[in-house]
Scaffold this motif. Structure first.
Motif, PDB file in Angstrom:
ATOM      1  N   HIS A  79      20.368  -9.556  24.232  1.00  0.00           N
ATOM      2  CA  HIS A  79      19.162 -10.215  24.724  1.00  0.00           C
ATOM      3  C   HIS A  79      18.790  -9.592  26.072  1.00  0.00           C
ATOM      4  O   HIS A  79      19.631  -8.996  26.742  1.00  0.00           O
ATOM      5  N   VAL A  80      17.554  -9.807  26.482  1.00  0.00           N
ATOM      6  CA  VAL A  80      17.100  -9.327  27.789  1.00  0.00           C
ATOM      7  C   VAL A  80      16.985 -10.509  28.742  1.00  0.00           C
ATOM      8  O   VAL A  80      16.414 -11.551  28.400  1.00  0.00           O
ATOM      9  N   LEU A  81      17.547 -10.350  29.925  1.00  0.00           N
ATOM     10  CA  LEU A  81      17.346 -11.287  31.024  1.00  0.00           C
ATOM     11  C   LEU A  81      16.669 -10.492  32.132  1.00  0.00           C
ATOM     12  O   LEU A  81      17.331  -9.736  32.847  1.00  0.00           O
TER      13      LEU A  81
ATOM     14  N   THR B 288      19.138 -18.990  30.949  1.00  0.00           N
ATOM     15  CA  THR B 288      19.202 -19.971  32.036  1.00  0.00           C
ATOM     16  C   THR B 288      19.488 -21.381  31.528  1.00  0.00           C
ATOM     17  O   THR B 288      20.065 -22.186  32.262  1.00  0.00           O
ATOM     18  N   ASP B 289      19.127 -21.674  30.300  1.00  0.00           N
ATOM     19  CA  ASP B 289      19.504 -22.973  29.726  1.00  0.00           C
ATOM     20  C   ASP B 289      21.014 -23.108  29.622  1.00  0.00           C
ATOM     21  O   ASP B 289      21.559 -24.217  29.692  1.00  0.00           O
ATOM     22  N   LEU B 290      21.703 -21.972  29.475  1.00  0.00           N
ATOM     23  CA  LEU B 290      23.160 -21.992  29.333  1.00  0.00           C
ATOM     24  C   LEU B 290      23.884 -21.927  30.675  1.00  0.00           C
ATOM     25  O   LEU B 290      24.928 -22.560  30.849  1.00  0.00           O
ATOM     26  N   VAL B 291      23.360 -21.134  31.618  1.00  0.00           N
ATOM     27  CA  VAL B 291      24.124 -20.862  32.840  1.00  0.00           C
ATOM     28  C   VAL B 291      23.388 -21.218  34.124  1.00  0.00           C
ATOM     29  O   VAL B 291      23.950 -21.070  35.215  1.00  0.00           O
ATOM     30  N   GLY B 292      22.139 -21.666  34.046  1.00  0.00           N
ATOM     31  CA  GLY B 292      21.389 -21.977  35.251  1.00  0.00           C
ATOM     32  C   GLY B 292      20.683 -20.762  35.807  1.00  0.00           C
ATOM     33  O   GLY B 292      20.720 -19.670  35.236  1.00  0.00           O
ATOM     34  N   THR B 293      20.051 -20.928  36.960  1.00  0.00           N
ATOM     35  CA  THR B 293      19.221 -19.873  37.534  1.00  0.00           C
ATOM     36  C   THR B 293      19.845 -19.182  38.741  1.00  0.00           C
ATOM     37  O   THR B 293      19.258 -18.254  39.293  1.00  0.00           O
TER      38      THR B 293
END
Length: 201
Positions: A38-40, A138-143
């Protein structure tokens, strides 16, 4: 049963590149794993933040590589996305051409992918999908994290950050340890200060 790895990357990040080679070159051939790329986008992640001028320019320069990566995945699928990350990452990092538009085009050409993806990316065609992939991370690990972000069997964390890329037994021990830590409910963070820069040995 195969361990399921989801790997979020921004092609501009040298630290993420080294971790991705750990997964792609050392873990995939030697462990029973399934990897989804995936791309972040670091550009998107840092929008609205008070950045110094140098880092803000880096984020601006990083945008196209992330956009094209999302486009590759949307048009050609997972295998092509992983292969594109390898091609463009080799040019960006060991090749010393980070965020170079010509390097992006060359990576597409090397895989016989449509170079019009660059124009489509610049026109913003893949931005909605890039937002969705950012949200998935970010839903998994935050921002307050970055890349690499990795999920192992549904448990996600930022890192590991390593230099140079672990090889051989070191690589396998690190993976086994990461899987073990990720399996513990409530595990969040392990960290020490970095005293070395990226090394692409």
């Amino acid at each position: 049963m195969a361990d399921k790895i989801e790997f979020w990357f921004d092609p501009s990040c040298p630290w993420c590149w080294m971790t991705s080679r750990w997964i792609a070159d050392e873990i995939v051939p030697n462990r029973d794993v399934e990897v989804t790329w995936h791309v972040l986008s670091l550009n998107y992640l840092n929008r609205g933040r008070d950045l110094d001028a140098r880092y803000a320019k880096m984020m601006d320069d990083a945008l196209l590589g992330a956009q094209v990566s999302v486009g590759v995945g949307e048009v050609y699928g997972q295998e092509a996305l992983g292969n594109f990350y390898t091609e463009v990452g080799n040019r960006f990092h060991p090749g010393g051409r980070v965020n170079d538009k010509d390097a992006i085009i060359e990576a597409l050409e090397a895989l016989e992918l449509d170079t019009n993806l660059v124009d489509r990316a610049e026109a913003g065609e893949f931005n909605e999908a890039m937002e969705a992939q950012l949200k998935g991370a970010t839903d998994l690990v935050g921002t307050d994290v970055g890349v690499p972000t990795i999920s192992v069997n549904g448990q996600a964390f930022f890192g590991p950050v390593v230099t140079p890329t672990p090889r051989g037994d070191d690589a396998l021990r690190l993976f086994d340890g990461a899987v073990l830590m990720a399996s513990v409910p409530g595990f969040y963070e392990i960290k020490r200060s970095r005293d070395k820069g990226p090394s692409f040995e």
